[in-house]
Design a protein around this motif. Structure first.
Motif, PDB file in Angstrom:
ATOM      1  N   HIS A   1       2.636 -29.670  58.052  1.00 11.80           N
ATOM      2  CA  HIS A   1       3.052 -28.654  59.030  1.00 11.80           C
ATOM      3  C   HIS A   1       4.294 -29.121  59.798  1.00 11.80           C
ATOM      4  CE1 HIS A   1      -0.063 -25.756  58.423  1.00 11.80           C
ATOM      5  NE2 HIS A   1      -1.063 -26.551  58.817  1.00 11.80           N
ATOM      6  N   LYS A   2       4.317 -30.397  60.138  1.00 13.93           N
ATOM      7  CA  LYS A   2       5.485 -30.941  60.836  1.00 13.93           C
ATOM      8  C   LYS A   2       6.736 -30.824  59.972  1.00 13.93           C
ATOM      9  CE  LYS A   2       7.281 -35.302  62.699  1.00 13.93           C
ATOM     10  NZ  LYS A   2       6.968 -36.741  62.963  1.00 13.93           N
ATOM     11  N   LYS A   3       6.625 -31.189  58.695  1.00 15.53           N
ATOM     12  CA  LYS A   3       7.779 -31.109  57.787  1.00 15.53           C
ATOM     13  C   LYS A   3       8.266 -29.671  57.634  1.00 15.53           C
ATOM     14  CE  LYS A   3       6.095 -34.987  55.025  1.00 15.53           C
ATOM     15  NZ  LYS A   3       6.823 -36.011  55.756  1.00 15.53           N
ATOM     16  N   MET A   4       7.336 -28.719  57.711  1.00 20.09           N
ATOM     17  CA  MET A   4       7.691 -27.315  57.544  1.00 20.09           C
ATOM     18  C   MET A   4       8.075 -26.659  58.864  1.00 20.09           C
ATOM     19  SD  MET A   4       4.834 -26.229  54.672  1.00 20.09           S
ATOM     20  CE  MET A   4       5.571 -24.647  54.271  1.00 20.09           C
ATOM     21  N   GLY A   5       8.109 -27.470  59.950  1.00 15.39           N
ATOM     22  CA  GLY A   5       8.581 -26.960  61.234  1.00 15.39           C
ATOM     23  C   GLY A   5       7.557 -26.200  62.042  1.00 15.39           C
TER      24      GLY A   5
END
Length: 643
Positions: A73-77
């Protein structure tokens, strides 16, 4: 890219070993988890997402799947989902509870929620010694962040628009002294929220030139720099003569990522040059920044011998007659700058005294913050945080300042949330604590052969009359003879132009003078008997013949000229205006010529290579009826009398 893949593989190994040691999942779930992590490794985020969602719904004890889902989720913003995923398993009875608490606290911290981060870090008990020590350190950083946020600095960012920014991620801005050239790195093929590992995703260097006061559309820098691999973290030299950049995994490289440079000739660039050992190593070198004096390259590296993980280093640079560069063994910059954590992204300003850099080790808001430090001779001041909201809890890097010191450029993905990913922004700098130490001004010139009028390549040195310190050094363009020089706004300075086989050119500019070169160019005379040079940076007190220390730099360059041309013989001549008696002026001019003669002898020039004579007012070069004319007539000259 190499580092990120290494992280994924390390993460995969680590999490799977945890799964094996703490079996909270079935073989089928572990197999599905392995597949999801491999998909992430391949950049297939959207395919991995439903697999991890299902794993976390079916098994609330499979914490490794939760951690990986939160990271995805972090990588996908999607930060809210990152945090909510971790909150679901931040329960005391859940497996590896304290590990999850640390991850949740870090997620709050990374997103500027310092209050919640502190509360969550405080859940770690002292019995969890490794986590506890880290939590205490992070709590102090959160308090630092809160303090900085309570004292914001004036800040307004302006997007540089479609001529500079693309639909992709744009970062690492660089600008020349005349603000005529602009360069940046573009991550081609990576749209916002997408994986960095899609097909064809790579970094290239782009360049823009100013046209009629406006930035032209950026263009790919071409095959001299760019390949199908990754090139970036570039920086233009102040005069746009050199482009330094970083390239990874090249056949000519010594390690993962090496520093290269190209030399500009007109609008074209030379082939990329790897300086080799000693500048580059098998380790990681990045973010090169050349001093305005052309004699020091600042860069970041994780090579052994540093104070922390990544440090800022410097290497002495020698500009050769053909424009090529030689680099000395690098030195770790300064313990006041480098910490046990990471220092990165150095930028040396045109004043050669103000160094901007990014750090995780100094007092900041989290991630990389931007700092400034000022050089006083060989020491650097305690670094200052540029403040909030220039700095945030995210990584703030790539900060560069124009020569005059009133504008800065940086890259951000959080200024507008405009769907464009990282863009380049311009900000105005007030009179705050992080302005460069000096305001600089620039002038353009051209060097030509006096006889043929053809442009030529030559070395340009500019030095402060007051301090005898070099303030600028470079080469003119081999193709068109043009150069850009940059000097402090409020100082007197001397100029020295040198080319082997030619007489050197000497010039002087006072603070009150308009800083510009004649459009017809700086004319270089070949070494021939009878040719003269006016030494414009030889100074005496009124009615005196003792050399002022401000003269030493000019005479040292004359020493170098004579040593480079050992067969040349010269006459040193002194000249005055018509004020005072003729005999007095003859004696004064003879004594001044003798003072210069003796200086050269003391520097190792044989007496039989020189003559000295005083002509008083007998050989004027200007009208003695004006102050300006009389000033021109008061001079020290050399004449070639043998070669």
């Amino acid at each position: 890219m190499r580092n990120f893949i290494l992280f994924i593989l390390t993460f995969l190994t680590g999490t799977l070993s945890l799964v094996a040691a703490n079996p909270t999942a079935s073989k089928k779930e572990i197999k599905s988890y392995e597949t999801a992590v491999i998909l992430i490794n391949e950049g297939k985020y959207k395919q991995a997402l439903p697999m991890l969602n299902k794993l976390t719904l079916d098994n609330n004890k499979f914490v490794e799947a939760y951690w990986t889902l939160a990271d995805l989720h972090k990588k996908m913003g999607n930060i809210p989902k990152q945090i909510s995923t971790l909150q679901r398993i931040a329960k005391e009875k859940a497996p590896r509870y304290h590990n999850t608490v640390m991850r949740l606290a870090e997620a709050y911290h990374e997103n500027c929620n310092y209050e919640e981060a502190i509360k969550t870090y405080q859940l770690i008990p002292e019995s969890q010694s490794s986590y506890y020590k880290k939590a205490l350190k992070e709590i102090e950083q959160c308090k630092d962040g809160l303090e900085l946020m309570q004292h914001p600095v004036p800040f307004e960012a302006k997007n540089m628009g479609p001529n500079i920014n693309s639909l992709y991620d744009d970062y690492w801005p660089s600008i020349t002294a005349d603000e005529g050239w602009f360069s940046l790195t573009v991550k081609l093929g990576k749209m916002e929220g997408e994986s960095e590992f899609g097909k064809g995703v790579h970094e290239d260097i782009f360049i823009s030139k100013k046209e009629d006061g406006q930035w032209g559309k950026v263009k790919n820098a071409g095959q001299s720099m760019n390949t199908i691999g990754n090139e970036g973290a570039q920086s233009l030299s102040l005069d746009s003569r050199y482009m330094f950049f970083v390239a990874c995994d090249r056949r000519t490289g010594l390690g993962g990522c090496d520093i290269y440079y190209c030399i500009r000739q007109g609008d074209d660039w030379s082939a990329a040059i790897n300086p080799g050992i000693t500048l580059n190593t098998k380790h990681w070198e990045t973010c090169p920044s050349l001093s305005p004096t052309g004699d020091v390259l600042y860069f970041a590296s994780n090579r052994p011998g540093g104070k922390g993980k990544s440090d800022i280093w410097k290497s002495k640079v020698t500009i050769m007659d053909n424009g090529m560069l030689q680099f000395s063994e690098p030195q770790n910059l300064d313990p006041v700058i480098n910490t046990e954590e990471d220092e990165f992204s150095p930028f040396i300003h045109a004043d050669n005294h103000s160094l901007f850099f990014s750090s995780k080790g100094h007092k900041g808001l989290g991630g990389y913050d931007i700092f400034v430090t000022y050089r006083n001779e060989n020491t650097w001041s305690e670094p200052r945080n540029l403040g909030y909201p220039i700095n945030t809890c995210k990584d703030d890097i790539g900060f560069v300042v124009n020569a005059y010191g009133d504008k800065a450029y940086f890259s951000s993905d959080g200024q507008e949330n405009n769907g464009q990913g990282r863009d380049i922004y311009e900000i105005k700098l007030g009179e705050g604590n992080f302005r460069p130490a000096k305001k600089m001004k620039y002038a353009k010139g051209k060097i030509v052969d006096a006889e043929t009028k053809k442009p030529m390549q030559a070395k340009i040195d500019i030095f402060s009359i007051k301090s005898n310190e070099t303030v600028f050094r470079s080469m003119s363009d081999k193709k068109d003879g043009e150069f850009v020089a940059c000097v402090p706004e409020d100082e007197d300075f001397g100029i020295h132009v040198n080319k082997k086989g030619y007489l050197f050119h000497s010039d002087y500019f006072a603070t009150r003078d308009s800083f510009k070169f004649e459009k017809k160019g700086v004319k270089m005379e070949k070494i021939e008997i009878g040719k003269k040079i006016i030494l414009k940076n030889i100074f005496f007190d009124f009615d005196k013949f003792t050399l002022k220390k401000e003269s030493y730099m000019e005479l040292d360059r004359l020493v170098a000229f004579l040593k480079e041309n050992p067969r040349v013989r010269i006459e040193l001549s002194g000249h005055t205006d018509i004020k005072g008696s003729h005999d007095y002026n003859i004696t004064l001019s003879e004594n001044r010529a003798l003072a210069a003669f003796n200086y050269l002898v003391n520097k190792g020039i044989a007496k039989n290579r020189m003559e000295h004579k005083g002509y008083g007012p007998d050989k004027p070069i200007a009208d003695n009826a004006t102050d300006e004319g009389r000033a021109l007539n008061r001079r020290t000259e050399i004449t070639i009398i043998g070669k």
